[in-house]
Design a protein around this motif. Structure first.
Motif, short mmCIF file in Angstrom:
data_model
loop_
_atom_site.label_atom_id
_atom_site.label_comp_id
_atom_site.label_asym_id
_atom_site.label_seq_id
_atom_site.Cartn_x
_atom_site.Cartn_y
_atom_site.Cartn_z
N LEU A 120 0.83 -1.20 0.00
CA LEU A 120 0.00 0.00 0.00
C LEU A 120 0.87 1.26 0.00
CD1 LEU A 120 -2.79 -0.99 2.57
CD2 LEU A 120 -3.06 -0.68 0.10
N ALA A 121 1.91 1.26 0.84
CA ALA A 121 2.78 2.43 0.92
C ALA A 121 3.55 2.63 -0.38
CB ALA A 121 3.74 2.28 2.09
N ARG A 122 4.00 1.54 -1.00
CA ARG A 122 4.77 1.65 -2.24
C ARG A 122 3.92 2.23 -3.36
NH1 ARG A 122 5.38 -1.10 -6.80
NH2 ARG A 122 3.86 -2.64 -6.13
N GLU A 123 2.67 1.79 -3.43
CA GLU A 123 1.79 2.30 -4.47
C GLU A 123 1.49 3.78 -4.27
OE1 GLU A 123 -1.58 -0.19 -4.27
OE2 GLU A 123 -0.53 -1.99 -5.00
N ALA A 124 1.36 4.22 -3.02
CA ALA A 124 1.05 5.62 -2.74
C ALA A 124 2.27 6.51 -2.89
CB ALA A 124 0.49 5.75 -1.32
N GLY A 125 3.47 5.95 -2.70
CA GLY A 125 4.67 6.76 -2.80
C GLY A 125 5.04 7.39 -1.48
N SER A 126 6.21 8.04 -1.45
CA SER A 126 6.73 8.55 -0.18
C SER A 126 6.38 10.01 0.07
CB SER A 126 8.25 8.39 -0.15
OG SER A 126 8.83 9.12 -1.21
N ASN A 141 2.48 9.62 2.67
CA ASN A 141 1.66 8.49 2.23
C ASN A 141 2.16 7.16 2.77
OD1 ASN A 141 -0.17 9.99 0.76
ND2 ASN A 141 1.09 9.96 -1.09
N TRP A 142 3.42 7.13 3.26
CA TRP A 142 3.96 5.91 3.85
C TRP A 142 3.11 5.45 5.02
CZ3 TRP A 142 4.67 7.02 8.85
CH2 TRP A 142 4.97 8.34 9.20
N LEU A 197 0.12 4.93 5.22
CA LEU A 197 -0.88 3.94 4.82
C LEU A 197 -0.38 2.53 5.08
CD1 LEU A 197 -1.97 5.51 1.40
CD2 LEU A 197 -3.24 5.54 3.56
#
Length: 381
Positions: free
Chosen positions: A37-43, A47-48, A50
């Motif tokens: 989830l965090a990787r898809e949202a980006g840093s 957004n991490w 999430l």
């Protein structure tokens, strides 16, 4: 993982010694669902966050049984260690129920810990730059007579710090990581998000910084032989790919130094007089009220700071053995083996039980024995 494999193949003597003499277990992610989830949202823009929880909504680092509070409650009732252990505290039954609010990942990690006799561990996190060590749980202050006279709006909860019996060892382990890090002890700039909480050392007891119950560190310490710490690698919880190389350089030496600390202290094997290993024997170090147990092969490892220690090995059905073990400053655990002789206490307890747990009457010379006394004598023989 890539570094260890490559350096081993290239003949790096330090890495070869570490890999050859150490069972190294690596878990790339404790929460793979959250990471996705965090990787898809980006840093960007936090957004991490999430990825902090599992898909089921569990914060894994606070999802373990709170064994520290159970230990302290038993200490207040003076039940430790004779009626309540100071080590390998069992998991509460309600926590193991199928409908318990426990994450699948947490159950898997607990089973993994029970299966392997880990000695030293670190969970790697982000968002700060420090090393945190147990206890993470803060102990509630005992009630006082003066509390009844406090104003109604007075905040009555004033948890106090409770150091583990291995506090000095934990500090050594934490400093071994922080001092080898390229920037962790540069606290003159303050912490990542607030003031420095580490007293300019890059280390802090968890309960002083972020008190919480049910952490993996506290559980590992009280339920297994393992000394577990939390390493917060850097201020950015989800660094960009371009920043990863520098983050690796910041932490490379620390990771190696930390792993090498597992070979500090004492180690050995506990056997009987026939040379057979004794599993689950208890290793007691004088002055440290936290014991460990031998593994299935009778072997044990106990991380200790340099010094002289009075160590004993005890096991059910055996007489205890005591010896003095010296721990040096150089890396390399001191060998301290124990040979235990069989005890007759088991047979004595059986006889006492048949006698109603009453003292066995002595036979007076010259006085005729009753039939019951003759029966007891035969049983004793």
């Amino acid at each position: 993982m890539q570094f260890l494999c490559k350096e081993y193949q290239d003949g790096n003597p330090r890495v070869r010694g570490l890999v050859t003499d150490t069972r190294i277990h690596l878990v790339p992610s404790l929460n793979p669902d959250g990471y996705e989830l965090a990787r898809e949202a980006g840093s960007e823009l936090g957004n991490w966050a999430l990825g902090h929880w599992t898909e089921e909504g569990f914060d894994l680092f606070e999802n373990f049984p709170d064994l520290a509070s159970a230990l302290w409650a038993a200490e207040e009732r003076q039940l430790v260690p004779h009626q309540f252990p100071n080590h390998h505290i069992p998991i509460p039954e309600h926590y193991l129920a199928e409908d318990a609010a426990v994450a699948v990942e947490t159950r898997a990690v607990m089973a993994w810990m029970d299966k392997n006799p880990f000695v030293l561990g670190a969970n790697l996190q982000g968002g700060e730059k420090l090393v945190s060590f147990p206890f993470d749980t803060a102990r509630s202050s005992p009630p006082t007579p003066a509390a009844a006279r406090r104003p109604l709006d007075y905040e009555d909860e004033h948890p106090e710090l409770q150091e583990t019996p291995d506090h000095a060892v934990f500090r050594w382990l934490a400093i071994s990581y922080a001092s080898a890090h390229l920037t962790m002890t540069e606290t003159f700039r303050g912490g990542c998000h607030a003031q420095d909480v580490t007293d300019a050392m890059g280390i802090v007891q968890g309960a002083k910084w972020h008190p919480r119950a049910g952490s993996m560190n506290d559980f590992s310490y009280l339920h297994t032989n393992c000394l577990e710490l939390s390493v917060y690698l850097g201020c950015d919880k989800f660094p960009h790919e371009s920043e990863l190389q520098q983050e690796w350089e910041n932490n490379k030496e620390s990771l190696l130094t930390f792993m090498e600390q597992v070979h500090r202290g004492i180690k050995g094997i506990v056997t009987d007089q026939q040379g057979e290993p004794i599993a689950n024997a208890t290793i007691v170090v004088g002055g440290i009220s936290h014991n460990i147990r031998t593994a299935s092969g009778g072997d044990y490892w106990r991380i200790l700071n340099p010094g002289e220690y009075r160590v004993s090995a005890r096991a059910e059905g055996y007489n205890p053995s005591v010896k003095t073990c010296h721990v040096l400053y150089d890396i390399g655990a001191t060998q301290c083996n124990f040979v235990l002789s069989r005890s007759n206490w088991k047979r004595i307890r059986e006889i006492m039980a048949m006698n109603g747990n009453r003292p066995i009457r002595l036979v007076v010379p010259g006085r005729p024995m009753t039939p019951r006394e003759r029966l007891r004598l035969r049983m004793r023989l």
